[in-house]
Design an enzyme around this catalytic site. Structure first.
Site, short mmCIF file in Angstrom:
data_model
loop_
_atom_site.label_atom_id
_atom_site.label_comp_id
_atom_site.label_asym_id
_atom_site.label_seq_id
_atom_site.Cartn_x
_atom_site.Cartn_y
_atom_site.Cartn_z
NE ARG A 1 -3.42 -2.46 2.71
CZ ARG A 1 -4.22 -2.74 3.74
NH1 ARG A 1 -4.32 -1.87 4.75
NH2 ARG A 1 -4.90 -3.87 3.77
CB CYS B 1 -0.91 13.65 -17.02
SG CYS B 1 -1.74 14.70 -18.20
NE ARG C 1 -5.48 12.37 -17.02
CZ ARG C 1 -5.60 13.11 -18.10
NH1 ARG C 1 -5.86 12.55 -19.28
NH2 ARG C 1 -5.47 14.42 -18.03
CB SER C 2 -2.82 11.26 -21.01
OG SER C 2 -2.56 11.96 -22.21
CG HIS D 1 -0.59 10.86 -26.89
ND1 HIS D 1 -1.12 10.59 -25.64
CD2 HIS D 1 -0.30 12.19 -26.89
CE1 HIS D 1 -1.16 11.71 -24.93
NE2 HIS D 1 -0.66 12.69 -25.66
CE1 TYR E 1 -1.80 16.04 -29.00
CE2 TYR E 1 0.14 15.88 -27.58
CZ TYR E 1 -1.23 16.02 -27.73
OH TYR E 1 -2.03 16.13 -26.62
#
Length: 318
Positions: free
Chosen positions: A181, A200, A220-221, A261, A263
């Site tokens: 934890r 993010c 997350r991104s 990603h 761009y």
């Protein structure tokens, strides 16, 4: 020291060759993969990219800002760090007190209209200087609210109190190192709808084995060309600082990214970077007289033998 760029370069190649072309909120378009992961063994050198210059001073000041629990850009401006300027500037130009030129959609317009960019740059410079010079103005318009520093060090409780997640996880690493934890989170579902940009870097977890401290980040991104190089170095530095306070050696930084990603307007820059040969990783120097995370200042953290390629410029998707 080993080359620490390779895991990153391999992921760039994989996204370019196997990624899914997608639309995104900026309208730029991306090529992305889901559930990407990179691993960096910090005993092999500090993982800051060498195939292009990554400004370590900005990474240091931003991380120290987070760790102070600070949410006001004044500290960043004092250290010539402008990463978060636009979020505070938006608060100012959308307020009833602002009487200057129209700044609607300033991020997009400043990239497409040179005439507007000159006006925007002047207004931004005046804003930043006023934050530095006027404490009352800074308190009102320099504060970004529930960003990382607040979530890490002042997570609000229902009873009106707060949780200092950084202090808690350091204590748990010292007293219960086998715990599963050892987690710090920045994702608060209650805040997401009202956030200009929800976190993010959602969550990170520590792991202790064989006298070494490792850290896994779930992001997350990830903007692979502009943002992720900062994230790799920032969380590797965080791991190093907490290892120092807990008396452990550094282990691995594991970087897991949900939507990794590139761009579409960064494709040419990525191809340029992939042609470059990496240098050996530098060494991180931490002031041997400092142990507690809270005591570290800018001068206490340095990179030794950081060799790197030249900067590769690219537009920010806004």
């Amino acid at each position: 020291m080993a080359n620490q760029d390779q895991a990153y370069l391999d992921l760039l190649k994989k996204i370019m060759t196997e990624g899914n072309d997608k639309n995104d909120r900026t309208g730029t378009g991306t090529r992305s993969l889901f559930g990407a992961q990179m691993r960096f063994d910090l005993s092999q050198g500090f993982p800051i990219l060498t195939t292009k210059r990554v400004p370590f001073g900005l990474i240091k000041s931003e991380l120290l800002w987070f760790l102070r629990g600070d949410t006001n850009i004044r500290f960043l401006l004092e250290h010539k760090n402008h990463i978060w300027d636009e979020w505070a500037f938006k608060n100012w130009v959308t307020s009833p007190e602002y009487q200057g030129p129209d700044m609607t959609d300033f991020g997009l317009r400043s990239q497409k209209d040179p005439g507007f960019k000159a006006v925007y740059d002047e207004e931004m410079q005046k804003f930043c200087q006023r934050i530095l010079d006027d404490e009352a103005f800074a308190q009102k318009y320099g504060n970004l609210g529930d960003v990382y520093g607040a979530q890490w060090r002042h997570w609000g409780k229902r009873d009106g109190g707060f949780i200092d997640q950084i202090a808690d996880v350091i204590e748990q690493i010292k007293t219960n190192p086998d715990s599963r934890r050892l987690i710090v989170t920045a994702w608060n579902p209650e805040d997401v709808p009202s956030s200009a940009l929800p976190p993010c870097h959602v969550l990170f977890q520590f792991y202790v084995a064989d006298g070494k401290l490792s850290l896994q980040l779930y992001q997350r991104s990830g903007d692979m060309f502009l943002g992720v190089p900062f994230n790799i170095a920032s969380y590797s530095l965080l791991l190093s600082l907490i290892a120092r306070e807990t008396g452990l050696e550094v282990g691995e930084f594991v970087h897991t990214i949900g939507d990794a990603h590139i761009y579409k307007n960064h494709f040419a820059q990525v191809e340029e970077q992939l042609k470059r040969k990496p240098f050996d990783a530098p060494t991180l120097w931490l002031n041997p007289g400092k142990k507690k995370v809270a005591d570290f200042e800018m001068a206490d953290i340095k990179l030794v033998n950081y060799q790197h390629g030249s900067t590769i410029k690219a537009p920010v998707a806004v």
